[in-house]
Scaffold this motif. Structure first.
Motif, PDB file in Angstrom:
ATOM      1  N   ALA A   1       2.314   1.890  -3.370  1.00  0.00           N
ATOM      2  CA  ALA A   1       1.309   2.462  -4.267  1.00  0.00           C
ATOM      3  C   ALA A   1       1.182   3.975  -4.055  1.00  0.00           C
ATOM      4  CB  ALA A   1      -0.036   1.778  -4.043  1.00  0.00           C
TER       5      ALA A   1
ATOM      6  N   LEU B   1      -3.787  -5.673  -1.830  1.00  0.00           N
ATOM      7  CA  LEU B   1      -5.185  -6.011  -1.523  1.00  0.00           C
ATOM      8  C   LEU B   1      -5.442  -7.503  -1.664  1.00  0.00           C
ATOM      9  CD1 LEU B   1      -7.055  -3.025  -3.240  1.00  0.00           C
ATOM     10  CD2 LEU B   1      -6.573  -3.353  -0.802  1.00  0.00           C
TER      11      LEU B   1
ATOM     12  N   VAL C   1       0.840  -1.208   0.000  1.00  0.00           N
ATOM     13  CA  VAL C   1       0.000   0.000   0.000  1.00  0.00           C
ATOM     14  C   VAL C   1       0.874   1.256   0.000  1.00  0.00           C
ATOM     15  CG1 VAL C   1      -1.706   1.322   1.313  1.00  0.00           C
ATOM     16  CG2 VAL C   1      -1.932  -1.170   1.122  1.00  0.00           C
TER      17      VAL C   1
ATOM     18  N   SER D   1       2.133   6.898  -6.823  1.00  0.00           N
ATOM     19  CA  SER D   1       1.054   7.799  -7.228  1.00  0.00           C
ATOM     20  C   SER D   1       1.451   9.264  -7.066  1.00  0.00           C
ATOM     21  CB  SER D   1      -0.210   7.509  -6.402  1.00  0.00           C
ATOM     22  OG  SER D   1      -0.666   6.186  -6.636  1.00  0.00           O
TER      23      SER D   1
ATOM     24  N   LEU E   1      -0.809  -1.660  -5.444  1.00  0.00           N
ATOM     25  CA  LEU E   1      -2.006  -1.654  -4.603  1.00  0.00           C
ATOM     26  C   LEU E   1      -2.819  -2.930  -4.793  1.00  0.00           C
ATOM     27  CD1 LEU E   1      -3.803  -0.109  -2.620  1.00  0.00           C
ATOM     28  CD2 LEU E   1      -4.937   0.944  -4.604  1.00  0.00           C
TER      29      LEU E   1
END
Length: 432
Positions: free
Chosen positions: A311, A417, A308, A315, A413
Motif C-alpha cells: 500500500a 487490515l 501494508v 501510494s 491496505l
C-alpha cells in the motif's frame, strides 16, 4: 519407470512424515523435476512480460485507446481465470504432465502469432485478433502454471514455500529479462523479432519437459472449490492474492505510458525501470519461502506486513495527488523496488497457507486436492490481473495514473487490515 516409482515413493513418504529442520536430501528425480519447473517458470514469464514496455505504445498506433489496451491485458486474465478453475478440477483426468506440456506448446504458438499482428490492418481487425490470440495464450498458460504448482506441492509436500520461493527466482528472472530484452529487440529490430525469438525459446522447453517430467498418477477427489471458499481465512487470503495481482496488472498496462509521457523515456529504458520491480521480488522470494517453511507461524504476519508495504509503495509511486509530492524518476524506481519486495512477502506464504487450510477442512492429501488449490490460486490471481488493467486503465484515462495507483494502494491496505483483524481474533493453532 524406475524413476517414476522412486518419485511416487518419495512423495508418499514425505507426505506422511513430519517436517524437520533438516529435510532429507533430494533424489535425482526431484532435482530434475525442480530444474524442469524452473525452466517452465522462466520461459513462461519472459514471454508474458515482454509486452509491457512497448505493446501499449504500438497498440495506440494501431488505433487502440488506453481502455482497450487495458481490456486486452484483462482478457488474458479472464481466460486464465476460467482455465485455472477447469484445469485445477480435472488435473487428474487430464494428467498433470500432459497438461503442462500442452500448455507450453499452446503458449509458444500464440507468442509467435502475436508477433505477426503488426501486419494486420489497424483498428477493429487488429484489436479483435489481439483478443483472440491473448485468450488462447491464457488457456495455455493456465494449464502450465496450474499443473506446475500442483506437481511441486505433491513432490515437495514439506517444503512447499521453500521450493516455490526458489522457483520464483526464475519467475523473477523471466520478469527481469522480459521487459529490457523485449524493449531492446523492439527498438533494434522492430515489433516481430521479440515475439519470434521468445516464442521459439518457449517451444524448445516442450521436448525438454517431455523428457524430464515424471508422470504422477492419482485418484480423482470428490471435493470442490466451493467448499474451500466456505472458510473465512481462505477467502481473506484470496482477497490478499487478488490485491497483489491487481497491482501488477495495473503496472503492466499503464506504467510504460506513464513513464514515457512523464519522463520522456524510450521503450528500452522503461524495460530497465521494471527491473526495480522484478529484482527485489526475485531476491526476496527464496529467503521468505525458506523462513516461512521453517517457522510456519510467521506466514500470517508476512502477508499482513507485505500488504501494508505494498500500500505504501503504490501510494508513493505517483505519488498520490493529495500529498503534493513532485513526481521523480528516482522515487518511481525506489517504490517499484518496495512493491517487488512486498510482493514476495505477501504472495509466497499464501499458497502453503491455503494448503494447510484445505487439510484442516479434511481435503485428501493427493494431486486432485492440490490441483484444486493450485487452480483456486491461479483463478484468484487472474481475477486481479483482469481487474487491474481494466479498472486501472479507466482511472488512468479519466483521472491519472497517480489516482489509479492510489486506489490500488487502498485495496492492498484493506486486505492487510482485514487479515490482521482475523488473525488477532483467530490465532493460528500452533500459536495458541
Amino acid at each position: 519407470m524406475d524413476s517414476q516409482v522412486e518419485l511416487q515413493q518419495t512423495a508418499d513418504n514425505c507426505t506422511s512424515a513430519e517436517s524437520t529442520d533438516h529435510p532429507p536430501r533430494m533424489t535425482r528425480q526431484q532435482t530434475l523435476t525442480l530444474i524442469s519447473m524452473a525452466s517452465v517458470n522462466f520461459s513462461s514469464m519472459i514471454c508474458y512480460s515482454i509486452l509491457g514496455p512497448f505493446f501499449p505504445n504500438e497498440a495506440v498506433k494501431k488505433g487502440a485507446s488506453q481502455t482497450v489496451i487495458g481490456l486486452i491485458f484483462g482478457c488474458y486474465a479472464a481466460c486464465n481465470f476460467i482455465g485455472s478453475l477447469i484445469m485445477g478440477k480435472y488435473i487428474v483426468q487430464i494428467g498433470a504432465k500432459f497438461m503442462l506440456v500442452m500448455g507450453l506448446f499452446v503458449s509458444s504458438g500464440c507468442t509467435i502469432l502475436f508477433g505477426l499482428l503488426n501486419r494486420v490492418p489497424a483498428g477493429p481487425v487488429f484489436i479483435t485478433l489481439c483478443f483472440v490470440v491473448r485468450s488462447i495464450d491464457a488457456l495455455g498458460f493456465a494449464a502450465a502454471m496450474t499443473s506446475s504448482f500442483a506437481m511441486t506441492a505433491k513432490i515437495f509436500p514439506n517444503n512447499v514455500a521453500t521450493v516455490l520461493g526458489s522457483l520464483e527466482i526464475f519467475t523473477g528472472l523471466g520478469l527481469i529479462l522480459g521487459p529490457p530484452v523485449g524493449g531492446w529487440f523492439y527498438q533494434s529490430f522492430g515489433y516481430e523479432v521479440p515475439f519470434m525469438l521468445l516464442g521459439c525459446f518457449l517451444l524448445i522447453m516442450v521436448p525438454v519437459n517431455i523428457y524430464i517430467l515424471p508422470k504422477i498418477d492419482s485418484a480423482p477427489s470428490k471435493d470442490s472449490f466451493f467448499r474451500l471458499l466456505t472458510k473465512a481465512k481462505i477467502v481473506l487470503i484470496c482477497y490478499v492474492i487478488f490485491t497483489q495481482s491487481a497491482g501488477l496488472g495495473l503496472l503492466d498496462a499503464s506504467l510504460s505510458l506513464f513513464a514515457m509521457e512523464r519522463f520522456t523515456l524510450s521503450s528500452g529504458y522503461v524495460g530497465l525501470i521494471m527491473l526495480g520491480l522484478s529484482l527485489p521480488y526475485c531476491l526476496a522470494s527464496p529467503l521468505i519461502g525458506y523462513f516461512t517453511d521453517k517457522y510456519p507461524s510467521t506466514r500470517s504476519w508476512f502477508m499482513v506486513i507485505g500488504g501494508v508495504t505494498t500500500a505504501i509503495g503504490f501510494s508513493m509511486l505517483g505519488p498520490v495527488p493529495f500529498l503534493h509530492i513532485p513526481s521523480n524518476l528516482w522515487l518511481l524506481i525506489i517504490m517499484l523496488g518496495v512493491i517487488g519486495f512486498s510482493l514476495g512477502m505477501t504472495a509466497i506464504p499464501t499458497f502453503p497457507e491455503i494448503i494447510t487450510c484445505a487439510k484442516e477442512q479434511g481435503y485428501e492429501e493427493g494431486l486432485s486436492s492440490l490441483g484444486m488449490v493450485s487452480g483456486l490460486f491461479g483463478a484468484v490471481w487472474s481475477m486481479g490481473m483482469f481487474y487491474g488493467p481494466i479498472v486501472g486503465g479507466l482511472i488512468t484515462q479519466h483521472l491519472s495514473f497517480e489516482s489509479a495507483a492510489a486506489v490500488q494502494g487502498g485495496l492492498a491496505l484493506l486486505g492487510a487490515l482485514l487479515l490482521a483483524v482475523y488473525y488477532l481474533c483467530h490465532p493460528p493453532q500452533h500459536q495458541r
